[in-house]
Design a protein around this motif. Sequence first.
Motif, PDB file in Angstrom:
ATOM      1  N   MET A   5       0.830  -1.202   0.000  1.00 10.80           N
ATOM      2  CA  MET A   5       0.000   0.000   0.000  1.00 10.80           C
ATOM      3  C   MET A   5       0.869   1.259   0.000  1.00 10.80           C
ATOM      4  SD  MET A   5      -3.010  -0.995   2.715  1.00 10.80           S
ATOM      5  CE  MET A   5      -3.706   0.665   2.538  1.00 10.80           C
ATOM      6  N   MET A   6       0.375   2.309  -0.646  1.00  6.34           N
ATOM      7  CA  MET A   6       1.047   3.601  -0.634  1.00  6.34           C
ATOM      8  C   MET A   6       0.678   4.311   0.665  1.00  6.34           C
ATOM      9  SD  MET A   6       3.142   5.544  -2.284  1.00  6.34           S
ATOM     10  CE  MET A   6       3.122   4.928  -3.967  1.00  6.34           C
ATOM     11  N   MET A   7       1.684   4.599   1.493  1.00  2.81           N
ATOM     12  CA  MET A   7       1.450   5.225   2.792  1.00  2.81           C
ATOM     13  C   MET A   7       1.599   6.738   2.669  1.00  2.81           C
ATOM     14  SD  MET A   7       0.887   2.690   4.878  1.00  2.81           S
ATOM     15  CE  MET A   7       1.060   3.541   6.450  1.00  2.81           C
ATOM     16  N   GLU A   8       0.588   7.455   3.145  1.00  2.00           N
ATOM     17  CA  GLU A   8       0.665   8.906   3.225  1.00  2.00           C
ATOM     18  C   GLU A   8       1.246   9.305   4.575  1.00  2.00           C
ATOM     19  OE1 GLU A   8      -3.196  10.426   2.477  1.00  2.00           O
ATOM     20  OE2 GLU A   8      -3.184   9.866   0.351  1.00  2.00           O
ATOM     21  N   PRO A   9       1.741  10.538   4.691  1.00  2.00           N
ATOM     22  CA  PRO A   9       2.364  10.950   5.961  1.00  2.00           C
ATOM     23  C   PRO A   9       1.406  10.842   7.145  1.00  2.00           C
ATOM     24  CG  PRO A   9       2.884  12.514   4.220  1.00  2.00           C
ATOM     25  CD  PRO A   9       1.863  11.572   3.658  1.00  2.00           C
ATOM     26  N   LYS A  10       1.925  10.259   8.208  1.00  2.00           N
ATOM     27  CA  LYS A  10       1.183  10.176   9.472  1.00  2.00           C
ATOM     28  C   LYS A  10       2.184   9.926  10.585  1.00  2.00           C
ATOM     29  CE  LYS A  10      -2.486   7.748  11.964  1.00  2.00           C
ATOM     30  NZ  LYS A  10      -1.628   7.516  13.148  1.00  2.00           N
ATOM     31  N   ALA A  11       2.172  10.803  11.577  1.00  2.00           N
ATOM     32  CA  ALA A  11       3.106  10.659  12.689  1.00  2.00           C
ATOM     33  C   ALA A  11       2.693   9.475  13.553  1.00  2.00           C
ATOM     34  CB  ALA A  11       3.128  11.933  13.524  1.00  2.00           C
ATOM     35  N   PRO A  12       3.657   8.729  14.124  1.00  2.00           N
ATOM     36  CA  PRO A  12       3.320   7.592  14.981  1.00  2.00           C
ATOM     37  C   PRO A  12       2.462   8.015  16.176  1.00  2.00           C
ATOM     38  CG  PRO A  12       5.655   7.589  14.441  1.00  2.00           C
ATOM     39  CD  PRO A  12       5.103   8.899  13.960  1.00  2.00           C
ATOM     40  N   GLY A  13       1.281   7.462  16.257  1.00  2.00           N
ATOM     41  CA  GLY A  13       0.390   7.802  17.361  1.00  2.00           C
ATOM     42  C   GLY A  13      -0.300   9.127  17.211  1.00  2.00           C
ATOM     43  N   GLY A  14      -0.023   9.862  16.133  1.00  2.00           N
ATOM     44  CA  GLY A  14      -0.618  11.172  15.921  1.00  2.00           C
ATOM     45  C   GLY A  14      -1.697  11.127  14.864  1.00  2.00           C
ATOM     46  N   PRO A  15      -2.414  12.238  14.686  1.00  2.00           N
ATOM     47  CA  PRO A  15      -3.478  12.280  13.674  1.00  2.00           C
ATOM     48  C   PRO A  15      -2.907  12.354  12.268  1.00  2.00           C
ATOM     49  CG  PRO A  15      -3.202  14.441  14.674  1.00  2.00           C
ATOM     50  CD  PRO A  15      -2.287  13.510  15.420  1.00  2.00           C
ATOM     51  N   LYS A  16      -3.692  11.960  11.310  1.00  2.00           N
ATOM     52  CA  LYS A  16      -3.279  12.050   9.911  1.00  2.00           C
ATOM     53  C   LYS A  16      -3.487  13.479   9.438  1.00  2.00           C
ATOM     54  CE  LYS A  16      -3.901   9.764   5.452  1.00  2.00           C
ATOM     55  NZ  LYS A  16      -4.641   8.706   4.721  1.00  2.00           N
ATOM     56  N   PRO A  17      -2.440  14.151   8.956  1.00  2.00           N
ATOM     57  CA  PRO A  17      -2.578  15.555   8.566  1.00  2.00           C
ATOM     58  C   PRO A  17      -3.400  15.715   7.287  1.00  2.00           C
ATOM     59  CG  PRO A  17      -0.417  14.761   7.959  1.00  2.00           C
ATOM     60  CD  PRO A  17      -1.079  13.647   8.742  1.00  2.00           C
ATOM     61  N   ASN A  18      -4.105  16.811   7.195  1.00  2.00           N
ATOM     62  CA  ASN A  18      -4.876  17.134   5.997  1.00  2.00           C
ATOM     63  C   ASN A  18      -4.018  18.039   5.119  1.00  2.00           C
ATOM     64  OD1 ASN A  18      -6.843  17.533   4.093  1.00  2.00           O
ATOM     65  ND2 ASN A  18      -8.050  18.959   5.355  1.00  2.00           N
ATOM     66  N   LEU A  19      -3.255  17.451   4.232  1.00  2.00           N
ATOM     67  CA  LEU A  19      -2.297  18.206   3.434  1.00  2.00           C
ATOM     68  C   LEU A  19      -2.887  18.724   2.132  1.00  2.00           C
ATOM     69  CD1 LEU A  19       0.808  15.875   3.875  1.00  2.00           C
ATOM     70  CD2 LEU A  19       0.322  17.996   5.101  1.00  2.00           C
ATOM     71  N   GLY A  20      -3.953  18.097   1.656  1.00  2.26           N
ATOM     72  CA  GLY A  20      -4.505  18.507   0.373  1.00  2.26           C
ATOM     73  C   GLY A  20      -3.490  18.306  -0.734  1.00  2.26           C
TER      74      GLY A  20
END
Length: 860
Positions: free
Chosen positions: A586-601
């Motif tokens: 799978m293609m992984m988008e940025p997400k900090a460990p244990g943090g929320p997934k950012p809305n980068l647009g």
Amino acid sequence: MKCIPPKLRRFTLISQAEIPLRSPPARVFPLAISIRRSLNLTRQVVLGSFLFLECIAQTGLAESLPARISVEPPQILLSGANSRQQVAVTGYFADGTTRDLTNSAEYEIEPASLANAAPSGVVTPRADGSGRLRVIAGGKQVDITLSVSKYDVVRPVSYRLDVVALLAKAGCNMGACHGNLNGKGGFRLSLRGDDPAADWLALTRDTLGRRTDLVDPSKSLIVQKPTGRISHEGGQRFPTGSAEEHVLLGWIAGGARDDLRSAPRLTRLDVFPTERISAPRALRQQLVVTAEFSDGTRRDVTRLASYDISDPTTVTVSADGNVEAGRPVETTIAVRYLGGRGISRLAFLADRPDFVWRDVPSENLVDTHAFQKLKSLRINPSEPSGDSVFLRRAYLDAVGRLPTPDETRAFAADKAADKRGRLVDRLLELPEFADYWALKWADLLRNEEKTMGEKGVWVFQRWLRDQFAGDLPLDEFARRILTAKGSTYANPPASFYRTNRDPMTAAETVGQVFLGVRLQCARCHNHPFDVWTQDDYFGLAAYFGNVQRKELHNERRDMLDKHEINGDEFIYLSGQPATVQPRTGMMMEPKAPGGPKPNLGNDQDALDDLATWLTRDNSQFARNMTNRIWFHLMGRGIVEPVDDFRDSNPPSNPPLLDALTTEFVAKGTRLRPLVALIMKSKTYQLSAKPNPTNQDDEANFAHSLVRLLPAEVLLDAIGQALDTRERFENTPAGMNAVQLPGARMGGKFLKAFGKPDRLLTCECERSEATTLAQAFQLINGDSVRRALEAEDNRIGKLMKSGVSEDVIVTEIYLAALSREPTAIERSAVIAHVHASKNQRKAWEDACWAVLNSKEFLLRH
């Protein structure tokens, strides 16, 4: 009977021979039972005589009995015929200590037909109903409620809740066994059960299903091999007839199904006790592990949990969670059950019956928490260090050099009570402070010539020094590094992306340097000792997925080595940040460990979001920075290793780390205020000389830790002691070793004394090991010989000045050891000079001896 005191032995014999058997009053029955168990006497002996109980008071044995006891859990709810509950009994004594009494307690069920209670404290059902469990220990009695329901219902063995946990507990899915990448003997499991679905296929479908025999479960390979009935390279993992064998047999007999859809999910794992300081001579502790599930049920999983010990050489844990220490020790038991984790921090105290706490007034919050921990462990801190020792230590730790003779004399002449605190304040304003702390971070950020280039190491080192000279907040320091782009010469923090040339390396460096977390394991599989998964790893790596580099005027010495860059590089972003998770594709988008997934647009730049999460939304950044600063000043982290924060490696003093972190954040995450706070504490200023209570202490900072001077500091100290400087190739005149920017500079001396190659993002790369090469360098190495033989060194200048021999000896000792020589040392040096035909060589001999002394080579 030989273990009984003579007075008690006499009363016991009288009770056997002369006193008729009769029952004591109910109020003394628990005491009698406790004494009988502790002395291994017969029931008739104990109950046959009130004189026995009277002699207990006369011999003082009653003082060793608890003031009260408690039982965990406080009530027992058993549901189903195969349910169980482990209990733990704790005694609380008048002196404030506690002791586990689980194995010495007696258990009674009322009514007796309701359940069974084993001597180990395990309660199992016999019939539906309500009653109580009576626990008798140390002359005290506690009753807790006991309820049994659905005794006629046998809960089917669950693959997801029971079998997966059993395979982990037995070690079958460890890396050394079938959890290995290639498996063992043709049988492969996922590491630590990370992929139960794949494991189920391996157990039930591989090798034509031979591992699980549904017709005759006892002939299944997964039963016969771990029980040792047939040859098994891994040896016997559990005995025949054990609870573990019954779990496997029950699962196979039930069809060996995967109950993924029906099994509730684990939502919480509780471990009792989470922390415990046991009384002297108490070297056992029963653990109780309770799992809570998504359907609201709770279940004792003490027998199914896995236990990892921080110090397996002195501590063992039985299958039932009974911890036993071979000697007084502090240890941490990491508990695993499925995806749940918990810890139990245990301290087994040494027996110090004459211990008296030496009350030391606290200077600041460091002492408050450090001394409180020492007092609870019955450890006294060492005496305060003398002025000369503190002076030398403070200069070495803060600015990486020795005090000059004039600075030493001035400090000795100062009689003010606050002179140590004022010295610390002065040291933090010296320019050498920035030089020395830039050196530490140059190691961590791998400022070395191969990837930075010959010019790049100078540019980056100068940038590092400027940040520490300006006392830049460390959260802003991290932000500037992570978000830097453009020319690495014009914008030096962008050099971070020269040494971290792919998303995975960058993610690992961020985790280790800025979070104090080792993420490397999660690159190939979920982290075996922490909560990090592969998705966490590649989500963090995705932030760097679009970082690109363009070489500018590269002049490689080796055109086949693509990692060598000897020119400028331009760092820029191209495309969307993402990376591929290799296991799932799978293609992984940025997400900090244990943090929320950012809305980068459509924003290509995710690095600013990462920097914000790292420094503002994540308390671990401040905890890690605090721990690193403590490590550099004290020689050991509150979390040790300093870059290995995880649940199974907790801080040695959590309140201390929490208090320091709070103060660090309150002062704007700046380096200088925290350094000043630590150095002004009495804990920092303790002597390195241990006392009888702390001579074995390593983790609680009861005395100063003795350690070898860092390579650069030692080389500079030799030059400073002799008032000469080492000359380094291709560097400006007058440059000290601590100011050298690259990893290749400094020659053989620095390499011999542990200067790192800066190939690893780890404090551990700087070696403190003692080697034969170091001895050769000190005995007759080029650097030492050049410093001793230089005509205009300290020896030459003093001899030319015409001062007395006493003055020369004094100056040598002040310069090298920050103290005047003792009378014995002074007379020995002067006698050697008088006996020599060549006075210059004699003075060189004297200096050589001082430079080779432990007092000079070590920070103490």
